[in-house]
Motif scaffolding. Sequence first.
Motif, PDB file in Angstrom:
ATOM      1  N   VAL A  27       0.850  -1.199   0.000  1.00  0.00           N
ATOM      2  CA  VAL A  27       0.000   0.000   0.000  1.00  0.00           C
ATOM      3  C   VAL A  27       0.889   1.253   0.000  1.00  0.00           C
ATOM      4  CG1 VAL A  27      -1.704   1.341   1.309  1.00  0.00           C
ATOM      5  CG2 VAL A  27      -1.969  -1.138   1.105  1.00  0.00           C
ATOM      6  N   CYS A  28       1.935   1.240   0.834  1.00  0.00           N
ATOM      7  CA  CYS A  28       2.863   2.394   0.859  1.00  0.00           C
ATOM      8  C   CYS A  28       3.441   2.634  -0.529  1.00  0.00           C
ATOM      9  CB  CYS A  28       4.011   2.140   1.841  1.00  0.00           C
ATOM     10  SG  CYS A  28       3.519   2.163   3.572  1.00  0.00           S
ATOM     11  N   GLN A  29       3.872   1.550  -1.169  1.00  0.00           N
ATOM     12  CA  GLN A  29       4.496   1.686  -2.497  1.00  0.00           C
ATOM     13  C   GLN A  29       3.511   2.256  -3.502  1.00  0.00           C
ATOM     14  OE1 GLN A  29       5.806  -2.371  -2.879  1.00  0.00           O
ATOM     15  NE2 GLN A  29       7.822  -1.951  -1.998  1.00  0.00           N
ATOM     16  N   ARG A  30       2.288   1.738  -3.465  1.00  0.00           N
ATOM     17  CA  ARG A  30       1.280   2.167  -4.438  1.00  0.00           C
ATOM     18  C   ARG A  30       0.882   3.638  -4.207  1.00  0.00           C
ATOM     19  NH1 ARG A  30      -2.475   0.224  -8.355  1.00  0.00           N
ATOM     20  NH2 ARG A  30      -3.432   2.164  -8.998  1.00  0.00           N
ATOM     21  N   LEU A  31       0.642   4.005  -2.944  1.00  0.00           N
ATOM     22  CA  LEU A  31       0.220   5.389  -2.674  1.00  0.00           C
ATOM     23  C   LEU A  31       1.343   6.369  -3.024  1.00  0.00           C
ATOM     24  CD1 LEU A  31      -1.769   5.118   0.709  1.00  0.00           C
ATOM     25  CD2 LEU A  31      -2.580   4.744  -1.608  1.00  0.00           C
ATOM     26  N   ALA A  32       2.591   5.976  -2.741  1.00  0.00           N
ATOM     27  CA  ALA A  32       3.729   6.847  -3.081  1.00  0.00           C
ATOM     28  C   ALA A  32       3.850   6.978  -4.595  1.00  0.00           C
ATOM     29  CB  ALA A  32       5.017   6.296  -2.477  1.00  0.00           C
ATOM     30  N   SER A  33       3.623   5.880  -5.307  1.00  0.00           N
ATOM     31  CA  SER A  33       3.738   5.939  -6.771  1.00  0.00           C
ATOM     32  C   SER A  33       2.646   6.819  -7.379  1.00  0.00           C
ATOM     33  CB  SER A  33       3.699   4.535  -7.389  1.00  0.00           C
ATOM     34  OG  SER A  33       2.384   4.038  -7.345  1.00  0.00           O
ATOM     35  N   GLU A  34       1.578   7.047  -6.604  1.00  0.00           N
ATOM     36  CA  GLU A  34       0.504   7.933  -7.080  1.00  0.00           C
ATOM     37  C   GLU A  34       0.676   9.364  -6.566  1.00  0.00           C
ATOM     38  OE1 GLU A  34      -3.209   6.933  -8.088  1.00  0.00           O
ATOM     39  OE2 GLU A  34      -3.060   4.758  -7.820  1.00  0.00           O
ATOM     40  N   GLY A  35       1.823   9.634  -5.922  1.00  0.00           N
ATOM     41  CA  GLY A  35       2.154  11.011  -5.576  1.00  0.00           C
ATOM     42  C   GLY A  35       2.031  11.386  -4.114  1.00  0.00           C
ATOM     43  N   ALA A  36       1.520  10.487  -3.262  1.00  0.00           N
ATOM     44  CA  ALA A  36       1.338  10.831  -1.853  1.00  0.00           C
ATOM     45  C   ALA A  36       2.667  10.848  -1.108  1.00  0.00           C
ATOM     46  CB  ALA A  36       0.401   9.816  -1.195  1.00  0.00           C
ATOM     47  N   SER A  37       2.711  11.634  -0.037  1.00  0.00           N
ATOM     48  CA  SER A  37       3.797  11.524   0.946  1.00  0.00           C
ATOM     49  C   SER A  37       3.346  10.488   1.966  1.00  0.00           C
ATOM     50  CB  SER A  37       4.041  12.860   1.644  1.00  0.00           C
ATOM     51  OG  SER A  37       4.601  13.780   0.739  1.00  0.00           O
ATOM     52  N   LEU A  38       4.267   9.624   2.348  1.00  0.00           N
ATOM     53  CA  LEU A  38       3.896   8.472   3.174  1.00  0.00           C
ATOM     54  C   LEU A  38       4.496   8.509   4.572  1.00  0.00           C
ATOM     55  CD1 LEU A  38       2.300   5.786   2.590  1.00  0.00           C
ATOM     56  CD2 LEU A  38       2.687   7.246   0.627  1.00  0.00           C
ATOM     57  N   VAL A  39       3.674   8.174   5.557  1.00  0.00           N
ATOM     58  CA  VAL A  39       4.176   7.872   6.892  1.00  0.00           C
ATOM     59  C   VAL A  39       4.077   6.357   7.027  1.00  0.00           C
ATOM     60  CG1 VAL A  39       3.890   8.190   9.360  1.00  0.00           C
ATOM     61  CG2 VAL A  39       3.288  10.057   7.777  1.00  0.00           C
ATOM     62  N   VAL A  40       5.224   5.707   7.031  1.00  0.00           N
ATOM     63  CA  VAL A  40       5.273   4.247   7.153  1.00  0.00           C
ATOM     64  C   VAL A  40       5.327   3.934   8.644  1.00  0.00           C
ATOM     65  CG1 VAL A  40       6.467   2.148   6.467  1.00  0.00           C
ATOM     66  CG2 VAL A  40       6.655   4.191   5.037  1.00  0.00           C
ATOM     67  N   ALA A  41       4.203   3.474   9.196  1.00  0.00           N
ATOM     68  CA  ALA A  41       4.110   3.263  10.643  1.00  0.00           C
ATOM     69  C   ALA A  41       4.077   1.763  10.939  1.00  0.00           C
ATOM     70  CB  ALA A  41       2.854   3.946  11.178  1.00  0.00           C
ATOM     71  N   ASP A  42       4.917   1.338  11.842  1.00  0.00           N
ATOM     72  CA  ASP A  42       4.957  -0.092  12.155  1.00  0.00           C
ATOM     73  C   ASP A  42       5.561  -0.275  13.543  1.00  0.00           C
ATOM     74  OD1 ASP A  42       4.765  -2.703  10.023  1.00  0.00           O
ATOM     75  OD2 ASP A  42       5.763  -3.090  11.948  1.00  0.00           O
ATOM     76  N   ARG A  43       5.245  -1.434  14.123  1.00  0.00           N
ATOM     77  CA  ARG A  43       5.868  -1.828  15.393  1.00  0.00           C
ATOM     78  C   ARG A  43       7.359  -2.053  15.168  1.00  0.00           C
ATOM     79  NH1 ARG A  43       3.151  -7.164  17.671  1.00  0.00           N
ATOM     80  NH2 ARG A  43       4.178  -7.869  15.782  1.00  0.00           N
ATOM     81  N   SER A  44       7.712  -2.498  13.979  1.00  0.00           N
ATOM     82  CA  SER A  44       9.114  -2.749  13.657  1.00  0.00           C
ATOM     83  C   SER A  44       9.674  -1.594  12.814  1.00  0.00           C
ATOM     84  CB  SER A  44       9.244  -4.066  12.878  1.00  0.00           C
ATOM     85  OG  SER A  44      10.487  -4.106  12.223  1.00  0.00           O
ATOM     86  N   VAL A  45      10.533  -0.784  13.447  1.00  0.00           N
ATOM     87  CA  VAL A  45      11.126   0.358  12.732  1.00  0.00           C
ATOM     88  C   VAL A  45      12.046  -0.141  11.630  1.00  0.00           C
ATOM     89  CG1 VAL A  45      12.592   2.396  12.973  1.00  0.00           C
ATOM     90  CG2 VAL A  45      11.030   1.795  14.779  1.00  0.00           C
ATOM     91  N   GLU A  46      12.699  -1.254  11.904  1.00  0.00           N
ATOM     92  CA  GLU A  46      13.636  -1.802  10.923  1.00  0.00           C
ATOM     93  C   GLU A  46      12.907  -2.136   9.609  1.00  0.00           C
ATOM     94  OE1 GLU A  46      15.732  -5.174  12.469  1.00  0.00           O
ATOM     95  OE2 GLU A  46      16.704  -5.504  10.522  1.00  0.00           O
ATOM     96  N   SER A  47      11.792  -2.847   9.728  1.00  0.00           N
ATOM     97  CA  SER A  47      11.092  -3.208   8.487  1.00  0.00           C
ATOM     98  C   SER A  47      10.431  -1.983   7.856  1.00  0.00           C
ATOM     99  CB  SER A  47      10.098  -4.351   8.707  1.00  0.00           C
ATOM    100  OG  SER A  47       9.327  -4.127   9.827  1.00  0.00           O
ATOM    101  N   ALA A  48       9.989  -1.038   8.682  1.00  0.00           N
ATOM    102  CA  ALA A  48       9.415   0.197   8.119  1.00  0.00           C
ATOM    103  C   ALA A  48      10.484   0.942   7.317  1.00  0.00           C
ATOM    104  CB  ALA A  48       8.856   1.074   9.229  1.00  0.00           C
TER     105      ALA A  48
END
Length: 258
Positions: A27-48
């Motif tokens: 979802v992050c990849q798709r929304l970014a490819s459509e021009g959005a700025s993304l906040v990638v939020a996760d319990r795991s900072v490493e994977s985010a």
Amino acid sequence: MAASIRPRLISRLAVVTGGGSGIGRAVCQRLASEGASLVVADRSVESANQTLENLSRDHKGQEHMVAEVDVAFRSSVENLLNSIQRRYFQPPSVCVNAAGITQDEFLLKMEEEDFDKVVQVNLKGTFLITQAFSRAMVAAGAPKGSIVTVGSIVGKVGNVGQANYSASKAGVQGLTRTAAKELSRFGIRCNCVLPGFITTPMTDKVPEKVISRITSLVPLGRMGDPAEVADVCAFLASDDSLYITGSCIEVTGGLFMG
Ligand code: NAD
């Protein structure tokens, strides 16, 4: 994304929980490819951070960030919102709830803690995020808010070994429809996607035997790809779905239809 598709989310800010893996990452990849700025939020900072590294920055003004959050705890959700407001001086207008867990066991053997844990992340976490971010959208008077929740087809039909998970996902549907009714007067839409069986680290845990049995039941004859769920999330986030709220869209390859 097909090259011919116009970017629909230019200048939009989006937060995606569970953005460090599987469906959330797609979802992050798709929304970014459509021009959005993304906040990638996760319990795991490493994977985010791994998600962040590969996000598109092709559109003017795109600025992505990573944030640690445990959606099951109000204080953590509040910290997430505060860190976003500090960085962007506004709340996101798109919020996708993809964080989720499984803790499978037969009903007769399931421990109470494992029931609680799954409900706390999948259902209460979706409630906490939806409440905090919709409050912020209302306060900012931001039009065109879109909240997307991630349920599951098993929330509708049940699944052996998933009493906790299917109950949590059924709850997500009820929560989404109620939020849609309450928030529509503020211009905020809420919709739910119901994936079937999608190839991610979550389903990597499912025994091969079970996967091939399920796949044989899918009319399209295969598991889904996270990007195929992300396609629907991007549609729901965008102005292409302005007259859709309170809907639950199955992304299952036809599994359990009708
Ligand atoms: P995944 O395990 O690949 O990703 C889940 C992500 O959520 C991980 O990055 C994990 O760190 C994060 N996460 C877990 N608990 C968290 C918490 N408390 N706070 C913040 N982040 C947390 O799983 P996935 O398959 O990509 O699943 C994404 C969503 O889709 C989940 O809600 C899942 O229930 C739902 N879903 C998946 C499938 C499927 O077949 N994969 C089917 C139906 C629904």
